[in-house]
Design an enzyme around this catalytic site. Structure first.
Site, PDB file in Angstrom:
ATOM      1  CB  CYS A 201      -0.913  -0.042   1.225  1.00  8.53           C
ATOM      2  SG  CYS A 201      -1.908   1.413   1.499  1.00  8.53           S
ATOM      3  CB  CYS A 335      -2.749 -11.101 -14.279  1.00  4.62           C
ATOM      4  SG  CYS A 335      -1.971 -12.175 -13.053  1.00  4.62           S
TER       5      CYS A 335
END
Length: 370
Positions: A201, A335
């Site tokens: 994050c 991905c």
């Protein structure tokens, strides 16, 4: 379809709790019996951070009997953008202490048991053993794997959510669901060794308001399972795209093969396809020179930030809906971290196509992008 409730109800609510939760009691199909089930429930919440914070708020307000909050971290200033149980005065204090305070303010009869420890494969089974249900709001895959393994061993349902930047996923894993329902576990979404280095994050950021939305969904899934109402997300993944204000779901089916002896006079089942080949970036470069079709199964907002030149862009949900429509390949599926590519390659294999994946996804790619 609804599952049987996870818990038996308490005998009665106090007058104060009955008054506080009166808006639940008048919900059609919920009523006081479901509220009494919540009062009997023990829910473990892993992490009092971006996802755990709103889940703790919602569950304490809902009247959960006991919240077992597990987090070894302390509050930092940068947490306050999204971790809504904490306040400026909490900076430097244990995060679990904030959970005790907010629960007492919202639902005085909710007991908060704090566990200021980091979850590991060694301690996870003991930490979670007494919970009826677990919500995982942790922020590292190592912790998530330890929690999932313990829940799988204990047979406890795991309400699972993850988010990054502007996007989120929510699902339910359960190794021992009611009879007639297929078990779905973390390895069905992220096969072992399929996850590369996942950005944190702190590296890529997260929209604070999205944490509240996802934490609320986690709490709703917990309430549904505890009380036996609604349709839990077992076997489905909810995908949230906050930038486009879109929510959709894709199926999540067990990937582990089961084999049974054929009945006399019947044909033996088809053999399982060979494992999908996982290539490193050098191997991908070689396969591109061979003419393989590069297939990027990320969402449009992700591919807009760059993909391997010439890649065919097909979001995972679209591919899973009709894998045979893409032809026989050969495909090289990519991905962001590798897990979605693995699911896509499995579906392509099942449809008769040839498919390989980039191990670790675009997080490991150092070549050119378009």
């Amino acid at each position: 379809m609804p599952f049987p409730p996870l818990v038996e109800p308490v005998a009665a609510l106090s007058d104060a709790e009955r008054g506080r939760t009166a808006r639940h009691a008048v919900l059609a199909g919920f009523g006081e019996i479901s509220q009494r089930r919540l009062a009997a429930a023990r829910v473990a919440v892993i992490g009092a951070g971006g996802l755990g914070s709103p889940a703790i708020l919602a569950l304490a307000a809902a009247g959960i009997g006991e919240l077992i909050v597990i987090d070894d971290d302390v509050v930092e200033l940068s947490n306050l953008q999204r971790q809504v149980v904490h306040r400026r005065a909490d900076i430097g204090r244990p995060k679990v202490a904030s959970a005790v305070r907010v629960a007492a303010d919202l639902g005085a009869e909710t007991v908060v048991t704090t566990v200021p420890e980091r979850v590991t494969p060694a301690n996870a089974p003991d930490l979670l053993r007494n919970a009826h249900l677990v919500i995982d709001g942790s922020d590292t895959f190592e912790t998530r794997a330890a929690v999932a393994a313990a829940c799988e061993t204990l047979g406890i349902p795991l309400v699972w959510g993850t988010l990054q930047e502007f996007d989120a996923q929510v699902t339910v894993f359960w190794s021992a669901p009611p009879a007639g329902t297929a078990p779905v576990v973390l390895a069905d979404l992220y096969p072992p060794d399929s996850v590369g280095e996942v950005p944190t994050c702190a590296q890529v950021g997260v929209l604070g308001a999205l944490c509240l939305q996802v934490g609320g969904v986690l709490a709703i899934e917990a309430i549904k399972l505890l009380t036996g109402i609604g349709e839990p997300l077992l076997g489905r993944i909810l995908l949230i795209d906050s930038l486009r204000a879109r929510q959709r779901e894709v199926p999540l089916l067990p990937t582990r093969a089961t084999t049974t002896a054929p009945e006399p006079g019947t044909a033996a089942p088809n053999p399982q396809p060979a494992p999908v080949v996982r290539l490193d970036p050098a191997g991908v470069a070689a396969r591109r020179r061979d003419g393989v079709v590069v297939l990027d199964v990320r969402e449009p907002d992700e591919t807009a930030r760059g993909t391997i030149p010439g890649a065919l862009l097909v979001p995972l949900g679209d591919l899973l809906a009709a894998p045979a429509s893409l032809g026989h390949g050969p495909f090289l599926v990519i991905c962001q971290a590798g897990a979605r590519a693995q699911r896509a390659a499995d579906a392509l294999h099942a449809a008769g196509a040839s498919a390989e994946v980039l191990a670790g996804g675009m997080n490991t790619w150092e070549g050119d992008t378009a």
